[in-house]
Design an enzyme around this catalytic site. Structure first.
Site, mmCIF file in Angstrom:
data_model
loop_
_atom_site.group_PDB
_atom_site.id
_atom_site.type_symbol
_atom_site.label_atom_id
_atom_site.label_comp_id
_atom_site.label_asym_id
_atom_site.label_seq_id
_atom_site.Cartn_x
_atom_site.Cartn_y
_atom_site.Cartn_z
ATOM 1 N N HIS A 73 0.831 -1.208 0.000
ATOM 2 C CA HIS A 73 0.000 0.000 0.000
ATOM 3 C C HIS A 73 0.869 1.263 0.000
ATOM 4 C CE1 HIS A 73 -3.020 -2.825 1.573
ATOM 5 N NE2 HIS A 73 -3.939 -1.914 1.307
ATOM 6 N N GLU A 122 12.120 22.354 2.759
ATOM 7 C CA GLU A 122 12.567 21.249 1.924
ATOM 8 C C GLU A 122 14.059 20.958 2.058
ATOM 9 O OE1 GLU A 122 11.306 21.908 -2.088
ATOM 10 O OE2 GLU A 122 9.180 21.669 -1.610
#
Length: 319
Positions: free
Chosen positions: A113, A259
């Site tokens: 998943h 980031e």
């Protein structure tokens, strides 16, 4: 950066940034509040699929999603049991091959998943949606059942403590294929997470102090007996290997700050850190170091490489 055609190669190609949209992505789906990493649309190798439970970019030729993105807060969690009702996604175009659960049989890989079953336990419908094959990639059992699962559990712990998360996950590279070549096996798995506190604040809640978590993990037995924290990298690093643009709806100056950081690494005195390794603090020689001397993995390397960690000069060392 935004790839118009994600490629099943070992090294994803960097491409141009997405063209700005007239309509913000968040009006398409709450799961894309922070952005659409590849500007996915109608292209067969970058096909946008929006469901109530998650959104994704599907790659017809690879037979797997390029990425899946989902919001996670306490409203998605309940007491519904795991359905295990694996099924092809009939919402794909009729003339496209629809990957079937049996395509993974005897492959040596788990049906892994991206949006986890345990992240969608409010209703049977929500949980069943996680078992659609467009949400699945071939994962090595050591990856899927150990470090990947442990990170999934950690994210739900954050939600239980009152946080809201935006999560994007996928695989990169090619280490083979299953189902007679119809389903590509990624070489690495990755995940990018933004942690919002308080919940419900949406894109306005993303600031330069927002916590981000990013990992890149080998899709192999190499992860056995390791911890998910061993694979922490910056979001910039995941962008580098994938060619995707995360958090594109967030103001640029905020993106740049959140980031570049690596979760859990405190600010360091850069005076004794080699600039060849911008995301971790590795002193220049002497002594000469190799990967066994360094705790971090997936280290970004700039040339010249004083420790010669990046032997194939692909910009990353110590996988």
């Amino acid at each position: 950066t935004q790839p118009t055609s994600p490629s099943p190669t070992q090294t994803p190609v960097q491409t141009q940034s997405p063209t700005p949209k007239q309509t913000p992505t968040s009006t398409v789906s709450v799961h894309l509040t922070l952005g659409n990493p590849t500007n996915a649309g109608s292209a067969p190798d970058n096909y946008l699929m929006v469901k109530p439970q998650y959104a994704l970019s599907y790659n017809r030729d690879r037979g797997i999603p390029n990425w899946v993105s989902w919001q996670l807060n306490q409203s998605y969690l309940g007491d519904v049991e795991r359905q295990d009702d694996w099924s092809p996604d009939l919402s794909l175009k009729e003339d496209w091959y629809q990957v079937r659960p049996g395509d993974y049989r005897s492959s040596g890989y788990d049906r892994g998943h991206l949006t986890p079953s345990a992240d969608r336990t409010r209703t049977v419908e929500d949980n069943s949606a996680t078992f659609l094959m467009t949400n699945i990639i071939p994962q090595h059992p050591d990856n899927n059942r150990e470090v990947w699962r442990e990170l999934e559990e950690y994210t739900r712990d954050l939600v239980e403590s009152g946080k809201e998360l935006y999560i994007i996950a996928g695989g990169v590279g090619t280490k083979g294929a299953i189902a007679n070549g119809k389903v590509v096996v990624p070489q690495q798995t990755w995940k990018v997470i933004a942690v919002l506190d308080p919940p419900g604040s949406g894109i306005q809640g993303i600031t330069e102090n927002t916590q981000t978590i990013a990992v890149i993990m080998p899709n192999s037995e190499a992860v056995d007996n390791t911890d998910w924290r061993d694979y922490l990298v910056s979001v910039d690093r995941v962008e580098q290997i994938s060619g995707y643009d995360f958090f594109s709806n967030v103001p640029k100056f905020v993106q740049d700050e959140i980031e570049r950081r690596v979760e859990g690494q405190p600010p360091t005195d850069q005076s004794n850190c080699s600039p060849a390794y911008p995301e971790v603090c590795i002193p220049p020689p002497p002594p000469d170091l190799d990967c066994s001397d360094i705790e971090q993995k997936n280290i970004k390397v700039l040339q010249p490489d004083p420790h010669k960690l990046d032997r194939n000069k692909d910009g990353v060392a110590c996988l």
